[in-house]
Write a protein that holds these residues in place. Structure first.
Motif, PDB file in Angstrom:
ATOM      1  N   PRO A  61       0.790  -1.231   0.000  1.00 47.48           N
ATOM      2  CA  PRO A  61       0.000   0.000   0.000  1.00 47.48           C
ATOM      3  C   PRO A  61       0.827   1.288   0.000  1.00 47.48           C
ATOM      4  N   LEU A  62       2.168   1.189  -0.036  1.00 52.76           N
ATOM      5  CA  LEU A  62       2.980   2.406  -0.029  1.00 52.76           C
ATOM      6  C   LEU A  62       2.823   3.198  -1.327  1.00 52.76           C
ATOM      7  N   ASP A  63       2.525   2.516  -2.412  1.00 48.27           N
ATOM      8  CA  ASP A  63       2.322   3.205  -3.686  1.00 48.27           C
ATOM      9  C   ASP A  63       0.869   3.667  -3.784  1.00 48.27           C
ATOM     10  N   SER A  64       0.495   4.568  -2.883  1.00 43.16           N
ATOM     11  CA  SER A  64      -0.883   5.055  -2.804  1.00 43.16           C
ATOM     12  C   SER A  64      -0.869   6.417  -2.131  1.00 43.16           C
ATOM     13  N   THR A  65      -2.051   7.018  -1.998  1.00 33.85           N
ATOM     14  CA  THR A  65      -2.173   8.312  -1.320  1.00 33.85           C
ATOM     15  C   THR A  65      -2.626   8.156   0.130  1.00 33.85           C
ATOM     16  N   ARG A  66      -2.775   6.948   0.609  1.00 30.07           N
ATOM     17  CA  ARG A  66      -3.293   6.718   1.955  1.00 30.07           C
ATOM     18  C   ARG A  66      -2.266   7.076   3.035  1.00 30.07           C
ATOM     19  N   VAL A  67      -2.746   7.622   4.141  1.00 28.39           N
ATOM     20  CA  VAL A  67      -1.905   7.859   5.321  1.00 28.39           C
ATOM     21  C   VAL A  67      -1.944   6.570   6.138  1.00 28.39           C
ATOM     22  N   LEU A  68      -0.809   5.894   6.249  1.00 26.89           N
ATOM     23  CA  LEU A  68      -0.772   4.525   6.751  1.00 26.89           C
ATOM     24  C   LEU A  68      -0.321   4.448   8.200  1.00 26.89           C
ATOM     25  N   VAL A  69      -0.953   3.530   8.918  1.00 26.61           N
ATOM     26  CA  VAL A  69      -0.603   3.228  10.303  1.00 26.61           C
ATOM     27  C   VAL A  69      -0.498   1.710  10.440  1.00 26.61           C
ATOM     28  N   LYS A  70       0.502   1.258  11.221  1.00 24.45           N
ATOM     29  CA  LYS A  70       0.639  -0.171  11.515  1.00 24.45           C
ATOM     30  C   LYS A  70       0.384  -0.390  13.008  1.00 24.45           C
ATOM     31  N   PRO A  71      -0.824  -0.822  13.371  1.00 25.95           N
ATOM     32  CA  PRO A  71      -1.098  -1.098  14.787  1.00 25.95           C
ATOM     33  C   PRO A  71      -0.412  -2.374  15.266  1.00 25.95           C
ATOM     34  N   THR A  72      -0.078  -3.257  14.330  1.00 24.94           N
ATOM     35  CA  THR A  72       0.656  -4.483  14.637  1.00 24.94           C
ATOM     36  C   THR A  72       1.733  -4.660  13.571  1.00 24.94           C
ATOM     37  N   PRO A  73       2.736  -5.507  13.797  1.00 26.90           N
ATOM     38  CA  PRO A  73       3.798  -5.686  12.807  1.00 26.90           C
ATOM     39  C   PRO A  73       3.324  -6.273  11.482  1.00 26.90           C
ATOM     40  N   TYR A  74       2.130  -6.858  11.448  1.00 25.32           N
ATOM     41  CA  TYR A  74       1.674  -7.555  10.246  1.00 25.32           C
ATOM     42  C   TYR A  74       0.426  -6.931   9.608  1.00 25.32           C
ATOM     43  N   GLU A  75       0.062  -5.725  10.001  1.00 25.29           N
ATOM     44  CA  GLU A  75      -1.174  -5.118   9.476  1.00 25.29           C
ATOM     45  C   GLU A  75      -0.988  -3.643   9.170  1.00 25.29           C
ATOM     46  N   PHE A  76      -1.450  -3.227   7.987  1.00 27.46           N
ATOM     47  CA  PHE A  76      -1.539  -1.817   7.631  1.00 27.46           C
ATOM     48  C   PHE A  76      -2.989  -1.361   7.747  1.00 27.46           C
ATOM     49  N   GLN A  77      -3.176  -0.155   8.240  1.00 23.13           N
ATOM     50  CA  GLN A  77      -4.487   0.483   8.230  1.00 23.13           C
ATOM     51  C   GLN A  77      -4.342   1.884   7.661  1.00 23.13           C
ATOM     52  N   ALA A  78      -5.403   2.387   7.023  1.00 22.00           N
ATOM     53  CA  ALA A  78      -5.403   3.744   6.462  1.00 22.00           C
ATOM     54  C   ALA A  78      -6.239   4.652   7.344  1.00 22.00           C
ATOM     55  N   LEU A  79      -5.689   5.814   7.671  1.00 20.81           N
ATOM     56  CA  LEU A  79      -6.449   6.777   8.465  1.00 20.81           C
ATOM     57  C   LEU A  79      -7.621   7.314   7.652  1.00 20.81           C
ATOM     58  N   PRO A  80      -8.814   7.328   8.208  1.00 21.16           N
ATOM     59  CA  PRO A  80      -9.955   7.868   7.471  1.00 21.16           C
ATOM     60  C   PRO A  80      -9.910   9.389   7.423  1.00 21.16           C
TER      61      PRO A  80
END
Length: 202
Positions: A61-80
């Motif tokens: 997901p780095l090649d995107s416009t999303r502001v990314l957060v990793k709450p765990t080492p294995y999961e990406f989430q996008a800030l709404p």
């Protein structure tokens, strides 16, 4: 048209109008940008070379416009409710170019979309541009693998693998943007100095 049919059309129109108010129009996301550094290193004499800065390679997901957060080492989430003004690689490329130019480290610095000829290219791969949440706080991470390449020979002159971290005051968007900007500033300063030192060593 008969009265019953007129009534059906009138009822359908009223329902259509009322349906427009049932679902509110979502607010447009905030478009975010990296803030310029509070201070930057400026060199007295530029290196006599033209430098092309390529857009960093990145996968989703780095090649995107999303502001990314990793709450765990294995999961990406996008800030709404928030987006970068362009894809993350383009935002970082533009920031690096601006800092290279403002520092006066090279005679000329151009983007990879420029038709001009350059003797050197900064080739990068982006593997981290996100916030990590931990029990003791939130940290922004930028991880960039960088190579300085001589264009004529296609020879890699120097290689740098850099990970910058900045502690955010909180997990709120504005505090995250401040941390992203501080991490990007430290990264760009180190890369500018490293690129100049690479030519001196070469």
């Amino acid at each position: 048209m008969t009265k019953p049919r007129r009534g059906i059309f009138a009822l359908a129109g009223a329902l259509a109008l009322s349906a427009c108010t049932v679902f509110p129009i979502p607010e447009a996301p905030r478009l975010m940008e990296l803030a310029p550094p509070a201070e930057r290193e400026v060199f007295d004499t530029p290196r006599p070379a033209a430098l092309r800065v390529d857009t960093p390679l990145a996968s989703d997901p780095l090649d995107s416009t999303r502001v990314l957060v990793k709450p765990t080492p294995y999961e990406f989430q996008a800030l709404p409710g928030a987006r970068w003004r362009d894809s993350i690689p383009v935002v970082l490329r533009d920031y690096l170019i601006q800092e290279f130019r403002q520092s006066g480290g090279f005679t000329s610095v151009m983007t990879d979309t420029s038709p001009a000829t350059a003797g050197l290219t900064l080739v990068t791969e982006l593997t981290g541009f996100h916030a990590e949440t931990h029990a003791d706080g939130t940290t922004v991470v930028i991880h960039l693998h960088t190579e300085l390449m001589e264009n004529l020979s296609r020879k890699s002159l120097c290689v740098l693998d850099q990970r910058e971290e900045a502690l955010a005051a909180s997990a709120k968007l504005d505090d995250l943007m401040s941390a992203f900007s501080r991490a990007a500033s430290a990264l760009s300063t180190d890369i500018t100095r490293w690129s100049r030192d690479c030519l001196a060593d070469a």
